[in-house]
Design an enzyme around this catalytic site. Structure first.
Site, PDB file in Angstrom:
ATOM      1  N   ASP A 142      68.064  78.560 -55.025  1.00  0.00           N
ATOM      2  CA  ASP A 142      67.273  78.370 -56.250  1.00  0.00           C
ATOM      3  C   ASP A 142      66.457  77.101 -56.092  1.00  0.00           C
ATOM      4  O   ASP A 142      66.858  76.182 -55.357  1.00  0.00           O
ATOM      5  CB  ASP A 142      68.211  78.253 -57.474  1.00  0.00           C
ATOM      6  N   ARG A 159      71.068 108.408 -68.524  1.00  0.00           N
ATOM      7  CA  ARG A 159      72.236 109.257 -68.235  1.00  0.00           C
ATOM      8  C   ARG A 159      73.384 108.939 -69.191  1.00  0.00           C
ATOM      9  O   ARG A 159      74.100 109.840 -69.637  1.00  0.00           O
ATOM     10  CB  ARG A 159      72.663 109.061 -66.775  1.00  0.00           C
ATOM     11  N   HIS A 189      58.408 100.503 -64.557  1.00  0.00           N
ATOM     12  CA  HIS A 189      59.526  99.964 -65.337  1.00  0.00           C
ATOM     13  C   HIS A 189      58.875  99.207 -66.495  1.00  0.00           C
ATOM     14  O   HIS A 189      58.569  98.030 -66.405  1.00  0.00           O
ATOM     15  CB  HIS A 189      60.382  99.028 -64.477  1.00  0.00           C
ATOM     16  N   ASP A 242      66.861 101.989 -66.093  1.00  0.00           N
ATOM     17  CA  ASP A 242      66.412 102.905 -67.148  1.00  0.00           C
ATOM     18  C   ASP A 242      67.084 104.266 -66.967  1.00  0.00           C
ATOM     19  O   ASP A 242      67.480 104.919 -67.934  1.00  0.00           O
ATOM     20  CB  ASP A 242      64.888 103.070 -67.096  1.00  0.00           C
ATOM     21  N   ARG A 286      55.611  92.488 -70.138  1.00  0.00           N
ATOM     22  CA  ARG A 286      55.947  92.206 -68.743  1.00  0.00           C
ATOM     23  C   ARG A 286      54.700  91.724 -68.003  1.00  0.00           C
ATOM     24  O   ARG A 286      54.781  90.931 -67.082  1.00  0.00           O
ATOM     25  CB  ARG A 286      56.514  93.455 -68.081  1.00  0.00           C
ATOM     26  N   ASP A 305      57.573  96.463 -60.512  1.00  0.00           N
ATOM     27  CA  ASP A 305      56.777  97.290 -59.583  1.00  0.00           C
ATOM     28  C   ASP A 305      55.707  96.432 -58.906  1.00  0.00           C
ATOM     29  O   ASP A 305      55.442  96.560 -57.716  1.00  0.00           O
ATOM     30  CB  ASP A 305      56.123  98.457 -60.343  1.00  0.00           C
ATOM     31  N   THR A 352      62.631  90.789 -60.115  1.00  0.00           N
ATOM     32  CA  THR A 352      61.756  90.021 -61.017  1.00  0.00           C
ATOM     33  C   THR A 352      60.683  90.921 -61.637  1.00  0.00           C
ATOM     34  O   THR A 352      60.098  91.757 -60.949  1.00  0.00           O
ATOM     35  CB  THR A 352      61.078  88.872 -60.230  1.00  0.00           C
ATOM     36  N   PRO A 376      56.952  91.689 -63.687  1.00  0.00           N
ATOM     37  CA  PRO A 376      56.957  93.158 -63.737  1.00  0.00           C
ATOM     38  C   PRO A 376      57.328  93.725 -62.367  1.00  0.00           C
ATOM     39  O   PRO A 376      56.599  93.508 -61.395  1.00  0.00           O
ATOM     40  CB  PRO A 376      55.523  93.517 -64.138  1.00  0.00           C
ATOM     41  N   ARG A 379      70.589 104.101 -68.125  1.00  0.00           N
ATOM     42  CA  ARG A 379      70.621 104.137 -69.596  1.00  0.00           C
ATOM     43  C   ARG A 379      70.429 105.569 -70.091  1.00  0.00           C
ATOM     44  O   ARG A 379      71.110 106.021 -71.010  1.00  0.00           O
ATOM     45  CB  ARG A 379      69.509 103.241 -70.177  1.00  0.00           C
ATOM     46  N   GLY A 386      62.112  83.540 -61.080  1.00  0.00           N
ATOM     47  CA  GLY A 386      60.964  83.676 -61.963  1.00  0.00           C
ATOM     48  C   GLY A 386      61.341  83.290 -63.366  1.00  0.00           C
ATOM     49  O   GLY A 386      62.352  82.628 -63.593  1.00  0.00           O
TER      50      GLY A 386
HETATM   51  P1  NAD Z   1      66.355  82.917 -65.515  1.00  0.00           P
HETATM   52  O1  NAD Z   1      65.318  82.029 -66.068  1.00  0.00           O
HETATM   53  O2  NAD Z   1      67.741  82.851 -66.040  1.00  0.00           O
HETATM   54  O3  NAD Z   1      66.463  82.677 -63.922  1.00  0.00           O
HETATM   55  C1  NAD Z   1      65.373  82.525 -63.080  1.00  0.00           C
HETATM   56  C2  NAD Z   1      65.788  81.603 -61.956  1.00  0.00           C
HETATM   57  O4  NAD Z   1      64.709  81.532 -61.022  1.00  0.00           O
HETATM   58  C3  NAD Z   1      66.076  80.167 -62.423  1.00  0.00           C
HETATM   59  O5  NAD Z   1      67.374  79.767 -61.976  1.00  0.00           O
HETATM   60  C4  NAD Z   1      64.962  79.350 -61.779  1.00  0.00           C
HETATM   61  O6  NAD Z   1      65.369  78.024 -61.426  1.00  0.00           O
HETATM   62  C5  NAD Z   1      64.670  80.192 -60.554  1.00  0.00           C
HETATM   63  N1  NAD Z   1      63.356  79.911 -59.969  1.00  0.00           N
HETATM   64  C6  NAD Z   1      62.171  79.730 -60.623  1.00  0.00           C
HETATM   65  N2  NAD Z   1      61.189  79.474 -59.739  1.00  0.00           N
HETATM   66  C7  NAD Z   1      61.758  79.512 -58.501  1.00  0.00           C
HETATM   67  C8  NAD Z   1      61.261  79.333 -57.177  1.00  0.00           C
HETATM   68  N3  NAD Z   1      59.967  79.057 -56.951  1.00  0.00           N
HETATM   69  N4  NAD Z   1      62.124  79.440 -56.156  1.00  0.00           N
HETATM   70  C9  NAD Z   1      63.442  79.713 -56.377  1.00  0.00           C
HETATM   71  N5  NAD Z   1      63.967  79.879 -57.598  1.00  0.00           N
HETATM   72  C10 NAD Z   1      63.133  79.793 -58.655  1.00  0.00           C
HETATM   73  O7  NAD Z   1      65.776  84.400 -65.638  1.00  0.00           O
HETATM   74  P2  NAD Z   1      66.611  85.765 -65.572  1.00  0.00           P
HETATM   75  O8  NAD Z   1      67.053  86.144 -66.932  1.00  0.00           O
HETATM   76  O9  NAD Z   1      67.606  85.644 -64.482  1.00  0.00           O
HETATM   77  O10 NAD Z   1      65.449  86.803 -65.157  1.00  0.00           O
HETATM   78  C11 NAD Z   1      64.900  86.766 -63.852  1.00  0.00           C
HETATM   79  C12 NAD Z   1      63.849  87.857 -63.690  1.00  0.00           C
HETATM   80  O11 NAD Z   1      64.476  89.141 -63.739  1.00  0.00           O
HETATM   81  C13 NAD Z   1      62.784  87.875 -64.790  1.00  0.00           C
HETATM   82  O12 NAD Z   1      61.531  88.143 -64.211  1.00  0.00           O
HETATM   83  C14 NAD Z   1      63.209  89.032 -65.668  1.00  0.00           C
HETATM   84  O13 NAD Z   1      62.149  89.580 -66.412  1.00  0.00           O
HETATM   85  C15 NAD Z   1      63.713  89.976 -64.605  1.00  0.00           C
HETATM   86  N6  NAD Z   1      64.536  91.108 -65.089  1.00  0.00           N
HETATM   87  C16 NAD Z   1      64.325  92.300 -64.484  1.00  0.00           C
HETATM   88  C17 NAD Z   1      65.008  93.422 -64.904  1.00  0.00           C
HETATM   89  C18 NAD Z   1      64.739  94.739 -64.216  1.00  0.00           C
HETATM   90  O14 NAD Z   1      65.130  95.821 -64.703  1.00  0.00           O
HETATM   91  N7  NAD Z   1      64.090  94.737 -63.077  1.00  0.00           N
HETATM   92  C19 NAD Z   1      65.949  93.332 -65.943  1.00  0.00           C
HETATM   93  C20 NAD Z   1      66.159  92.079 -66.527  1.00  0.00           C
HETATM   94  C21 NAD Z   1      65.438  90.967 -66.100  1.00  0.00           C
END
Ligand code: NAD
Length: 317
Positions: A37, A156, A178, A151, A91, A126, A122, A124, A154, A82
């Protein structure tokens, strides 16, 4: 990829990354887990916390906070770095911020000589998967987005509740982005080998097309509803990531609706989108092309058009 030492590097140890890590530990799904991180102290604290639970788990997993150099011999680099989606934020609003984050991550991972599979969560998702594909130069098989895996789970679950059937016996998919343009191809939805639309017709009004529409709306809005209630979603996606990880390490050839690059399938090219794929040790082995109806194909094309439009907005300079 050898199965001697299943190594995963998680980049981004926030809610999603750590839900994945915690589920990996509890399901003994890898042998070595590296947490990376930008906030090194957080990654270190998370590694300590998980290690202190090792005595209560059936796992001998090696867990530590690391750096990009640790990706060199990793099998999977999972990225959940992110910023999380805020209440009311689309998103797409996340895009510019997260694209910058990915530019700072993909280069160092590739420079480490990483030769495994990228698993992107992370949002969006896709678009972030397509950004990773472009920045890494990897083949599409080795850059996987979580897509509509969650999704679909969810869907199912909800169909299982609706028909009073174990979700494992429900075969139905959420396809497309997504996000808001995702859709359920109902012509392809089955309980055991029986189409759900036939089940509705034969139910004497107990189950109906309206019920199906309501379920697909609930699936689409589930993320937003959870965010409204508890600010972000993470357990479900963490478990979906473990499911994909197990399909890879177990060389399962399981069908999962991950996000992959279409190269002619469904008549589309150069767009990352959630479609049923065969996933195994090679990553995405094959896209399964379902026989969609004309209306479903129109929904799919609409979703692909939206994603193509968003991807064009990404600046790579
Ligand atoms: P969060 O803020 O809790 O965690 C993000 C982490 O990324 C933090 O620990 C931050 O320090 C770290 N970070 C930021 N910039 C960085 C970098 N340059 N290098 C390394 N680490 C870095 O967020 P979260 O709740 O864990 O969500 C993370 C992502 O997952 C978001 O984009 C969220 O929208 C996505 N998400 C996706 C789905 C899905 O179905 N794909 C579902 C839920 C959340």
């Amino acid at each position: 990829m050898s199965n001697q030492n299943r190594k995963v590097v998680v980049i981004g140890t926030g809610f999603v990354g750590m839900s994945y890590a915690y589920a990996l530990l509890n399901q003994n799904a890898c042998d070595e887990l590296v947490l990376v991180d930008i906030d090194k102290k957080k990654a270190m604290g998370e590694a300590m916390d998980l290690n202190h639970g090792l005595a209560f788990s059936g796992s001998h997993m090696k867990i530590y906070a690391g750096d990009y150099a640790d990706c060199a011999d990793a099998d999977i680099v999972a990225i959940s770095a992110g910023v999380a989606q805020k209440q009311g934020e689309t998103r797409r609003d996340l895009l510019s911020r997260n694209a910058a984050v990915f530019k700072s991550i993909i280069g160092p991972v590739v420079d480490s000589d990483f030769s495994g599979i990228f698993l992107i969560a992370t949002n969006p998702v896709d678009i972030m998967a397509q950004i990773t594909f472009k920045l890494s130069g990897f083949p599409r098989s080795r850059v996987i987005g979580t897509g509509t895996t969650l999704d679909t789970a969810r869907l199912r679950y909800m169909l299982g509740e609706y028909f009073g059937v174990n979700p494992r016996n429900v075969h139905a998919y959420v396809m497309g982005e997504h996000g808001d343009s995702e859709f359920v191809p109902w012509s392809q939805a089955l309980v055991a080998t029986k189409p759900v639309l036939e089940l509705c017709e034969e139910s004497g009004g107990n189950q109906s097309c309206d019920g199906m529409i309501q379920i697909s709306n609930e699936v689409r809005n589930a993320g937003a509803k959870i965010i409204e209630a508890k600010k972000s979603t993470y357990y479900g996606i963490g478990m979906a990531m473990v499911r994909i990880t197990k399909a890879i390490f177990g060389n399962e050839s399981s069908v999962l609706t991950v996000s992959t690059l279409l190269q002619g399938e469904y008549g589309r090219n150069n767009v990352y989108v959630g479609v049923p794929c065969i996933v195994n040790r090679n990553g995405v082995e094959k896209v399964i092309t379902l026989s969609l109806t004309e209306t479903e194909m129109a929904r799919f094309n609409e979703s692909c058009d939206i994603l193509e439009g968003i991807f064009k907005e990404v600046q790579f300079d």
